[in-house]
Design a protein around this motif. Structure first.
Motif, PDB file in Angstrom:
ATOM      1  N   ASP A 100       0.776  -1.245  -0.055  1.00 27.04           N
ATOM      2  CA  ASP A 100       0.086  -0.080  -0.035  1.00 27.04           C
ATOM      3  C   ASP A 100       0.832   1.265  -0.143  1.00 27.04           C
ATOM      4  O   ASP A 100       2.029   1.186   0.445  1.00 27.04           O
ATOM      5  CB  ASP A 100      -0.924  -0.175   1.088  1.00 27.04           C
ATOM      6  CG  ASP A 100      -1.745  -1.229   1.348  1.00 27.04           C
ATOM      7  OD1 ASP A 100      -2.846  -1.259   0.534  1.00 27.04           O
ATOM      8  OD2 ASP A 100      -1.493  -1.948   2.223  1.00 27.04           O
ATOM      9  N   ALA A 101       0.390   2.183  -0.400  1.00 27.76           N
ATOM     10  CA  ALA A 101       0.793   3.717  -0.451  1.00 27.76           C
ATOM     11  C   ALA A 101       1.306   3.987   0.962  1.00 27.76           C
ATOM     12  O   ALA A 101       0.375   3.770   1.825  1.00 27.76           O
ATOM     13  CB  ALA A 101       0.241   4.584  -1.137  1.00 27.76           C
ATOM     14  N   PRO A 102       2.280   4.748   1.066  1.00 25.57           N
ATOM     15  CA  PRO A 102       3.171   5.323   0.370  1.00 25.57           C
ATOM     16  C   PRO A 102       4.440   4.256  -0.142  1.00 25.57           C
ATOM     17  O   PRO A 102       5.335   4.561  -1.043  1.00 25.57           O
ATOM     18  CB  PRO A 102       3.866   6.442   1.064  1.00 25.57           C
ATOM     19  CG  PRO A 102       3.811   5.999   2.376  1.00 25.57           C
ATOM     20  CD  PRO A 102       2.678   5.384   2.525  1.00 25.57           C
ATOM     21  N   LEU A 103       4.589   3.051   0.553  1.00 26.67           N
ATOM     22  CA  LEU A 103       5.466   2.062   0.484  1.00 26.67           C
ATOM     23  C   LEU A 103       5.386   1.289  -0.875  1.00 26.67           C
ATOM     24  O   LEU A 103       6.329   0.663  -1.039  1.00 26.67           O
ATOM     25  CB  LEU A 103       5.995   1.309   1.601  1.00 26.67           C
ATOM     26  CG  LEU A 103       6.127   1.591   2.869  1.00 26.67           C
ATOM     27  CD1 LEU A 103       6.132   0.727   4.113  1.00 26.67           C
ATOM     28  CD2 LEU A 103       7.609   2.288   2.857  1.00 26.67           C
ATOM     29  N   SER A 104       4.272   1.375  -1.678  1.00 22.41           N
ATOM     30  CA  SER A 104       4.171   0.821  -2.831  1.00 22.41           C
ATOM     31  C   SER A 104       4.917   1.647  -3.883  1.00 22.41           C
ATOM     32  O   SER A 104       5.223   1.002  -5.121  1.00 22.41           O
ATOM     33  CB  SER A 104       2.732   0.953  -3.314  1.00 22.41           C
ATOM     34  OG  SER A 104       1.982   1.849  -3.206  1.00 22.41           O
ATOM     35  N   ASP A 105       5.270   2.871  -3.482  1.00 21.14           N
ATOM     36  CA  ASP A 105       5.984   3.704  -4.587  1.00 21.14           C
ATOM     37  C   ASP A 105       7.476   3.365  -4.532  1.00 21.14           C
ATOM     38  O   ASP A 105       8.255   3.610  -3.299  1.00 21.14           O
ATOM     39  CB  ASP A 105       5.790   5.209  -4.307  1.00 21.14           C
ATOM     40  CG  ASP A 105       6.458   5.907  -5.579  1.00 21.14           C
ATOM     41  OD1 ASP A 105       5.448   6.272  -6.340  1.00 21.14           O
ATOM     42  OD2 ASP A 105       7.396   6.172  -5.457  1.00 21.14           O
ATOM     43  N   ILE A 106       8.261   3.081  -5.395  1.00 21.08           N
ATOM     44  CA  ILE A 106       9.584   2.772  -5.208  1.00 21.08           C
ATOM     45  C   ILE A 106      10.521   3.944  -4.806  1.00 21.08           C
ATOM     46  O   ILE A 106      11.462   3.826  -4.137  1.00 21.08           O
ATOM     47  CB  ILE A 106      10.265   1.948  -6.591  1.00 21.08           C
ATOM     48  CG1 ILE A 106      11.660   1.344  -6.184  1.00 21.08           C
ATOM     49  CG2 ILE A 106      10.439   2.930  -7.684  1.00 21.08           C
ATOM     50  CD1 ILE A 106      12.068   0.222  -6.888  1.00 21.08           C
ATOM     51  N   ARG A 107      10.188   5.154  -5.229  1.00 24.70           N
ATOM     52  CA  ARG A 107      10.776   6.401  -4.891  1.00 24.70           C
ATOM     53  C   ARG A 107      10.666   6.547  -3.162  1.00 24.70           C
ATOM     54  O   ARG A 107      11.742   6.906  -2.577  1.00 24.70           O
ATOM     55  CB  ARG A 107      10.430   7.541  -5.556  1.00 24.70           C
ATOM     56  CG  ARG A 107      10.591   7.541  -6.851  1.00 24.70           C
ATOM     57  CD  ARG A 107       9.722   8.771  -7.842  1.00 24.70           C
ATOM     58  NE  ARG A 107       8.431   8.264  -7.513  1.00 24.70           N
ATOM     59  CZ  ARG A 107       7.237   8.899  -8.323  1.00 24.70           C
ATOM     60  NH1 ARG A 107       7.773  10.108  -9.129  1.00 24.70           N
ATOM     61  NH2 ARG A 107       5.957   8.657  -8.315  1.00 24.70           N
ATOM     62  N   VAL A 108       9.755   5.996  -2.594  1.00 27.45           N
ATOM     63  CA  VAL A 108       9.709   6.050  -1.297  1.00 27.45           C
ATOM     64  C   VAL A 108      10.443   5.217  -0.655  1.00 27.45           C
ATOM     65  O   VAL A 108      11.326   5.472   0.258  1.00 27.45           O
ATOM     66  CB  VAL A 108       8.045   5.988  -0.595  1.00 27.45           C
ATOM     67  CG1 VAL A 108       8.033   6.045   0.652  1.00 27.45           C
ATOM     68  CG2 VAL A 108       7.244   7.337  -1.280  1.00 27.45           C
TER      69      VAL A 108
END
Lengths: 502, 304
Positions: free
Chosen positions: A266-274
């Motif tokens: 889930d967001a925000p950890l689903s985003d590789i930039r994070v």
């Protein structure tokens, strides 16, 4: 002339006395933090029994050289793979168990088959073999064949962790009187108080210096240290890192990596930039110096350098809070909910520095624009979260990972494949990871090492399910007059034959 | 007296059954223990096999019925951690705690009663202030700090006592002193208060007027009348020491039931937790009944 001879003799005597002689048949007392729950070899896969039993009371068919990592002969003198999953071992002649019975192929086969028996609850089975099963049989007096249900290219390495027990060991339950072939036999176990090992007179190898070892169970670290100061004990294991640099305190590297697992569904950890930003947001060296008394080094990957498959080319992400904050801003600009609250789980009771590190981590992550709160858990609750998929959890887990086997397969098979509960990857990564794990598992030699290195590089740089903090050091204290050189296996395998007593 | 005893036993049995249900349900709510008994690298299939073999995959009511059935045959189940009968594990740990509690209570009662009596003879004197000071200090200092300071001073710096263990009488001195300070202070305060009011009672004044020696007056006549609140306090303190010896057991490496229970809870070793609760509860119920009997002996009004 007579006077000169007398003087020379006196000088020689004085030199001998002052040079320090090592005592044969010495007795030592070792204060350890935890009493084993059991002492059956088939449950010797955890620290408390392993430290006392492995290599001292029980020996495996092979052993792993702590310097080179090479698998060397021990109770077996040679071995070869006859066919995929079929291995033949030749056993050493002239070895006896502590009850006087001889080590032969029948005895070794019985010992190995016992751990796969439904009548004995052996934890070492799951630890070493997972779902794979072995059938051992004697094909000659000293010739042993082991057939695996699925091919296992590193069986000789695995067998270094499996002590062979005497044929007299009960087949319908665990024993509290283990009988092995090691240099020491178990003389007594006074539950709650101590275990005593005594030298085995008919041991097949070299006679060690230490004749008798008494292990005292002392949960409190300060008490263990105090016991060495008062000479109630000669050795105290697992002492606080704050003591490093003190008299008699020995440091050693551990095969343990502190990891932050990112539940990336889930967001925000689903985003590789994070996920990438988290790697740059933490000041690893600062925390090692501040909380661990400098006893560790920043980690770039999931396994330590003692494990085959370690990738020396991987670099620790640079501490760059500005870059980290910029990555978070980019993600926010693209609509990622970077302010969603995340929970940072940590095992609170394991050691004094865990909660401090967790708090510092959370502050550094909040400083780059994330929203993290720390929750401290006890061991069982932490295990529940560690072994489950993180859907809708928005969690970061701080935990320590050991690989004592010395082969990357142990780590990779438990964590990487999408079918494993500990794996948080989705289909986009599973398509690459799952077949790559299968391929590496089946490989041997340099090809195996290369495939695991590639897999670990992809996991570290492209998947980023984990951010690595540090590999740690351990510490122990010995009294003056005791010689011992700890190594990365010391917490699990502390050979009494490596001690010298002045 | 017999009727009171019967009622007490019946109440204890009902409480025990209630306790068993609560402990069973609460312990199961903590979760599946397989994560603690299998290596972190074990596969999912291995974990499921473990849960099936131990019955943890069954609904909680079914697990409870099985447990009660086993309990009716005095089978408390097997310790997951030690792989042997849970009752044996608990009964092995119990004597160490009982001995620790017994010596602590003897030391606390002796010190507390002596100090309380001495303080009550001259309220406001130096000994009285010392008794009050001891009570306040003992109540404020955490056991673990006191235990570690005791080791640092008496074992490491002075070398008078061993750091830990229980093999000789010298090993028992520090743990007993650490454990007894708080109850001794409380007992001293209660004895002091009780004695001051009794020493002012008309029958004591009359006895004093007849020239009875102070020692006989205090220890034979006044103390017996002042004993009732002290007995209540000793009962409460014994139960509290029995439950709270875990810190001292951990620091001084006493293999007692407090330490066992904490590790069993953390290990989700349900059978050991349940067996320990039953054994501790039985001990506390027995203690309460003994206190009731002592009450009856000291105060004849209770017998009726």
């Amino acid at each position: 002339m007579k006077r000169a001879s007398f003087a020379a003799l006196s000088a020689a005597f004085f030199l001998m006395a002052s040079a320090g002689t090592f005592a044969q048949d010495a007795a030592i007392t070792i204060a350890v933090p935890e009493e084993p729950a059991g002492v059956d070899f088939c449950n010797s896969d955890t620290t408390a029994p392993s430290r006392i039993l492995r290599g001292n009371v029980g020996e495996g068919l092979t052993r792993r050289n702590v310097e080179t990592g090479v698998v060397e002969p021990l109770l077996a003198t040679d071995w070869r793979q006859e066919a995929p999953g079929v291995w033949d071992f030749t056993l050493r002649e002239g070895v006896t168990f502590h009850d006087g019975s001889a080590l032969n192929a029948e005895a070794a086969a019985k010992s190995i088959n016992r751990i796969f028996s439904d009548k004995v609850n052996c934890s070492i089975r799951a630890q070493l073999f997972g779902a794979n099963k072995a059938i051992a049989e004697a094909t000659g007096p000293q010739a042993l064949r082991i057939t695996m249900s699925a091919p296992d290219p590193i069986l000789p390495l695995r067998l270094s962790s499996l002590p062979i027990s005497a044929p007299s060991t009960p087949e319908d339950g665990v024993t509290d009187q283990p009988v092995g072939t090691g240099p020491y036999r178990m003389a007594s176990w006074q539950r709650g108080a101590q275990i005593v090992l005594e030298q085995y007179a008919d041991y097949w190898g070299d006679k060690p210096d230490v004749a008798k070892a008494t292990y005292l169970f002392r949960p409190e670290g300060a008490v263990r240290v105090g016991m060495v100061d008062t000479r109630e004990a000669d050795v105290a294991t697992n002492v606080a890192l704050d003591l490093l640099g003190g008299d008699g305190v020995l440091a050693y590297d551990l095969p343990n990596t502190i990891i932050m697992r990112l539940d990336m569904q889930d967001a925000p950890l689903s985003d590789i930039r994070v996920r990438r930003a988290i790697g740059h947001a933490i000041d690893r060296q600062g925390m090692i110096d501040g909380f661990l008394n400098g006893a560790g080094e920043p980690a770039a990957q999931i396994i330590s350098r003692f494990v085959d498959g370690y990738n020396p080319d991987l670099k620790v992400p640079e501490f760059d809070p500005a870059l980290a904050a910029d990555l978070i801003k980019q993600a926010t600009a693209d609509g990622v909910d970077t302010k969603a609250e995340m929970t940072y789980y940590v095992l609170g009771s394991a050691n004094p520095y865990n909660p401090l590190i967790a708090q510092a981590m959370a502050e550094q992550l909040n400083a780059i624009g994330l929203n993290v709160k720390v929750v401290s858990l006890e061991r069982a609750a932490m295990g529940d979260i560690l072994l489950s998929k993180g859907n809708n959890r928005r969690a970061i887990l701080q935990y320590g990972h050991d690989n004592l086997l010395g082969d990357a397969s142990l780590t990779v098979n438990a964590i990487f494949p999408s079918s494993q509960k500990r794996s948080q990857i989705g289909p986009e990564f599973a398509a690459m990871i799952d077949p790559a794990v299968e391929k590496a598992n089946a490989a041997v030699g340099e090809e195996r090492t290369r495939l695991y290195r590639e897999l670990i590089e992809y996991w570290t740089n492209e998947v980023i399910q984990d951010v690595y903090f540090a590999t740690l050091q351990g510490a122990m204290k010995v009294r003056p007059g005791i010689s011992y050189e700890p190594n990365f296996q010391t917490n699990e395998i502390m050979l009494l034959s490596d001690f010298s007593v002045e | 007296m017999l009727r009171m005893l019967r009622r007490r036993i019946l109440e204890s049995v009902l409480s025990l059954v209630f306790l068993l249900v609560v402990v069973f349900i609460l312990s199961r709510l903590t979760g599946d223990p397989s994560s603690l008994y299998l290596p972190e690298t074990a596969s999912d299939a291995v974990r499921e096999e473990f849960a099936r073999a131990k019955g943890f995959n069954l609904p909680i009511w079914q697990q409870f019925l099985t447990y009660m059935g086993d309990l009716s045959r005095f089978d408390f189940g097997e310790s997951l951690r030690q792989q042997r009968p849970a009752l044996s594990v608990v009964l092995e740990a119990y004597p160490a705690t009982l001995r620790l509690v017994m010596w602590t209570i003897i030391a606390a009662v002796t010190t507390g009663v002596l100090l309380g009596c001495l303080a009550s003879l001259r309220p406001g004197s130096l000994i009285d202030r010392l008794a009050v000071g001891l009570t306040v200090t003992a109540a404020s200092i955490p056991d673990f700090w006191l235990a570690l300071m005791g080791i640092l001073v008496f074992a490491i710096t002075l070398g008078w006592l061993p750091t830990s263990g229980m093999s000789t009488p010298a090993h028992w001195i520090l743990p007993v002193v650490v454990l007894m300070l708080r109850p001794a202070g409380s007992i001293a305060q209660v004895v002091r208060g009780s004695m001051i009011s009794i020493l002012g009672a008309p029958f004591i004044r009359a006895a004093r007027g007849r020239g009875l020696p102070v020692r006989r007056l205090v220890f034979l006549h006044a103390l017996r009348n002042a004993a009732i609140p002290v007995i209540t306090l000793v009962g409460v303190q014994t139960a509290s020491i029995l439950n709270g010896a875990v810190v001292v057991e951990t620091i001084f490496a006493f293999p007692g039931i407090g330490r066992l229970m904490i590790s069993a809870i953390l290990d989700r070793d349900f059978a050991v937790v349940q067996a320990a609760v039953v054994v501790i509860a039985l001990a506390i119920f027995t203690l309460n009944i003994i206190i009731d009997l002592i009450y009856g002996w000291v105060d004849p009004r209770v017998r009726t």
